[in-house]
Design an enzyme around this catalytic site. Sequence first.
Site, PDB file in Angstrom:
ATOM      1  N   HIS A 364     -32.013   3.371-118.933  1.00  0.00           N
ATOM      2  CA  HIS A 364     -31.242   4.406-118.251  1.00  0.00           C
ATOM      3  C   HIS A 364     -31.518   5.811-118.769  1.00  0.00           C
ATOM      4  O   HIS A 364     -31.401   6.773-118.023  1.00  0.00           O
ATOM      5  CB  HIS A 364     -29.751   4.073-118.296  1.00  0.00           C
ATOM      6  CG  HIS A 364     -29.406   3.014-117.290  1.00  0.00           C
ATOM      7  ND1 HIS A 364     -29.059   1.733-117.642  1.00  0.00           N
ATOM      8  CD2 HIS A 364     -29.429   3.033-115.950  1.00  0.00           C
ATOM      9  CE1 HIS A 364     -28.847   1.028-116.550  1.00  0.00           C
ATOM     10  NE2 HIS A 364     -29.068   1.789-115.507  1.00  0.00           N
ATOM     11  N   ARG A 471     -25.411   7.833-108.282  1.00  0.00           N
ATOM     12  CA  ARG A 471     -24.948   6.937-109.365  1.00  0.00           C
ATOM     13  C   ARG A 471     -23.665   7.531-109.949  1.00  0.00           C
ATOM     14  O   ARG A 471     -23.709   8.394-110.814  1.00  0.00           O
ATOM     15  CB  ARG A 471     -26.007   6.851-110.470  1.00  0.00           C
ATOM     16  CG  ARG A 471     -27.269   6.071-110.104  1.00  0.00           C
ATOM     17  CD  ARG A 471     -28.211   6.016-111.318  1.00  0.00           C
ATOM     18  NE  ARG A 471     -29.291   5.071-111.166  1.00  0.00           N
ATOM     19  CZ  ARG A 471     -30.552   5.396-110.886  1.00  0.00           C
ATOM     20  NH1 ARG A 471     -30.894   6.657-110.714  1.00  0.00           N
ATOM     21  NH2 ARG A 471     -31.473   4.459-110.783  1.00  0.00           N
ATOM     22  N   ARG A 636     -35.394  -4.760-118.767  1.00  0.00           N
ATOM     23  CA  ARG A 636     -35.958  -3.454-118.397  1.00  0.00           C
ATOM     24  C   ARG A 636     -35.921  -2.462-119.551  1.00  0.00           C
ATOM     25  O   ARG A 636     -36.607  -1.457-119.537  1.00  0.00           O
ATOM     26  CB  ARG A 636     -35.223  -2.883-117.179  1.00  0.00           C
ATOM     27  CG  ARG A 636     -33.767  -2.586-117.447  1.00  0.00           C
ATOM     28  CD  ARG A 636     -32.995  -2.374-116.156  1.00  0.00           C
ATOM     29  NE  ARG A 636     -32.914  -0.975-115.785  1.00  0.00           N
ATOM     30  CZ  ARG A 636     -32.212  -0.513-114.758  1.00  0.00           C
ATOM     31  NH1 ARG A 636     -31.539  -1.356-113.979  1.00  0.00           N
ATOM     32  NH2 ARG A 636     -32.184   0.758-114.478  1.00  0.00           N
ATOM     33  N   CYS A 673     -34.083   1.949-103.525  1.00  0.00           N
ATOM     34  CA  CYS A 673     -33.707   3.095-104.350  1.00  0.00           C
ATOM     35  C   CYS A 673     -34.038   2.905-105.829  1.00  0.00           C
ATOM     36  O   CYS A 673     -33.583   3.660-106.665  1.00  0.00           O
ATOM     37  CB  CYS A 673     -32.231   3.435-104.181  1.00  0.00           C
ATOM     38  SG  CYS A 673     -31.133   2.112-104.712  1.00  0.00           S
TER      39      CYS A 673
HETATM   40  C1  PEP Z   1     -31.909  -0.414-109.640  1.00  0.00           C
HETATM   41  O1  PEP Z   1     -31.508  -1.334-110.355  1.00  0.00           O
HETATM   42  O2  PEP Z   1     -33.047  -0.399-109.128  1.00  0.00           O
HETATM   43  C2  PEP Z   1     -31.052   0.737-109.357  1.00  0.00           C
HETATM   44  C3  PEP Z   1     -31.390   1.623-108.445  1.00  0.00           C
HETATM   45  O3  PEP Z   1     -29.924   0.878-110.092  1.00  0.00           O
HETATM   46  P1  PEP Z   1     -29.883   1.311-111.629  1.00  0.00           P
HETATM   47  O4  PEP Z   1     -31.261   1.722-112.002  1.00  0.00           O
HETATM   48  O5  PEP Z   1     -28.883   2.382-111.734  1.00  0.00           O
HETATM   49  O6  PEP Z   1     -29.473   0.023-112.299  1.00  0.00           O
HETATM   50 MG    MG Z   2     -29.419  -1.525-110.809  1.00  0.00          MG
END
Ligand code: PEP
Ligand code: MG
Length: 748
Positions: A364, A471, A636, A673
């Site tokens: 993030h 977000r 991730r 997205c």
């Molecule tokens: C995603 O998971 O691709 C997303 C857009 O949400 P975030 O990155 O905020 O988890």
């Molecule tokens: Mg997500």
Amino acid sequence: MPQTRRLLARLREMMALGFSMIGAADRGGVPLGDLAALVASEMVAEVCTIYALRPGDLLELTATHGLNPEAVGRTRLRVGEGIVGIVAATGTIQNLPDAQNHPAFVYRPETGEDPFASLLAVPVRRSGKLVGVLAVQNRAPRRYLDDEVELLETVAMLLAEVLAAAGVRDGAPQGLGATVPQRFKVTPFAPGIAVGPVVLHGAGAPLRRLVADDPAEEAERLNAAVASMRQTLDDLIQTRLPSGDGPREVFEATRLVAGDGGWMRRVREAVAGGLTAEAAVYRVTNDIRDRMRRIADPYLRERLADMEDLAGRLLAALDGSEALPAIPRGAILIARRLGPAQLLEWHARGIGGVAIEEGSSAGHAAILARALGLPAVGGVRGLLTAVENGDGAVLDAEEGQLILRPDSELRIAYARALDARSQLEAEFAAQRHRPARTGDGVALSLMLNVGLAREVEQLDATGAAGIGLFRTEIAMLAGGEVADVPEQAALYARVLDAAGDRPVRFRTLDLGGDKLLPDAAPQEEENPAMGWRSLRVGLDRPALMRRQLRALLLAAQGRTLSVMFPMVATVAEFRAARDLLMAEAARVRPAPERLMVGSMVEVPALLWQLPALMAEADFVSIGSNDLMQFLFAADRGTPGLAGRYDFLSPPVLDALDQVCAAAAATDTEVSLCGEHAGRPLEAMVLAALGITTLSMPAASLLRLKAAFASVQLAELRAVLMAARRNAAGEASLRAPLLSWAREHGHLV
Ligand code: PEP
Ligand code: MG
């Protein structure tokens, strides 16, 4: 003690005058040899010698009292060579009654050190990095006493500042220990280039005063700071600690360390010896850190962490101000780890770029960096050990490199590159008012991912079609808490006002995982990314969720409102969330003109529930960041896994096909997205699959629009089809797609 105080008082006088260094342009000041003579006389040593670290890992004899002065500037030892070299290489103190018979002893005839049997040598370090070695010697074989060792360590701390300052005066901008450029291969997180001085995350303010004017007054300052630190700790234990004995015990242990035990006693002693309270905390902490460095015992290592935490708190209490010190504008932040809230804090302070040693591109902090248009890189081990606060640096997220202490040619080259870049950006900006479409006329809807109200101005700057992902948790992270209904409503209303006719999709709070509010009780979760997070929290705490939904409805003031839910894993969850929204909608007046309810598709289980989901959802948006993470069981946030699995791979493309087919069958709007939407090749492939609504960070949009303008989607579809047909168990289809895009010049 009086001995320490007398020595420090004398050193302070010398430091006020400044030292002159051998090899430096003579600007007056006290010769460094005088410092050596003073130390020798106070310690009743016959010899005191200063070695400075020079480029190429060489320790140069820089000043001496008692050895042959001819050796100054001539005698050089490699790091690791001889006793002095061992001190430099290992960072340990050597206290030897009979140094000359030590197996590692190296004899240098020019120094004339034959008559001296005993040797005490300590490392000279600044901000944890070696800058030299300080040694005393005596004829008679003896082991130096603990008090003498401490005294020499104190002098070493002052000497570190002297050597660093001398480095600056000599025109070597980063001190003596670190003048050589160093280049790191890094993973780009957010595009852009930044050139500026380094600021280190978690590094305290530099020590400005080392020697106290009045030790009694200084002891008072220390007492006041300790009292305030203890109060803060007590408050923490009383108010913020989650229930259960475990956390309480941990904090009680910290409080014990903060008591009058060994660490605090030694800090007090160092202040009584004449150091400032800050210098005393640094010296004692460094000393304990050195001694404990090789201890593997986990309990003791935990105590070390407690001590470091306390040292930080005590320094903050001494500083007296909660306000963070100013940093040079455009500085490059270097951090080992960084949460999104911390990045926001730094961004507000004016950094120009960020490098996160243990970060990953899908984390993030990286997402936030892209949202903020802040050049960012990461995934580079060993960066923090090579860098010092204030080092010059070039962060090049385009080429994936970070250069520390660049030479002037390189800096000029980058200044040129930055110029060229702003020209290219001006060309992209010219695209702003053109419709987004492919070369063969397929219309695209390029939208923005944002999280802060002030980012909404990017809509006009990029000519985006709307906000595909707002977000909502980002503003809460920035504020440090979930805002109340009126505050949230005001924020959402500002966003809707700024967007005007352009659609905005608000995503409900997606907290948890690595997006934790500072006062959130730490969850005992093995795997927080798959834990109690996001919509799960909202459904289990409906009051919190309803407050947010009410704020959104109030903000809409009769306008269209689009709400989407994150981390939906079952159709039942989607229904439960929508029911909460409907219940609120029934109460809020004026009712929205149109209420659109959507679901993120980011949990793979939804792939097998698409028809049922789409029968009820007005739209779906694919969250490719989480979808990738869960499809491949690849965290991730783990840098080592970044790039291991490819978005342009048969399983992902098959999953996307399924979503497109279900959406077409139910006439449901589909978009993507995740971060992949902002990457040119991925975006072209998405469009070829039929996903033409793409929501991305602002920094990618204009470049993408320019890239799309010449793309013949029909041609790409054929290339894609052939690649998928021929993929016999291939992990990635990137190679043929990339060569097609390059051949046609689609990647600007
Ligand atoms: C995603 O998971 O691709 C997303 C857009 O949400 P975030 O990155 O905020 O988890
Ligand atoms: Mg997500």
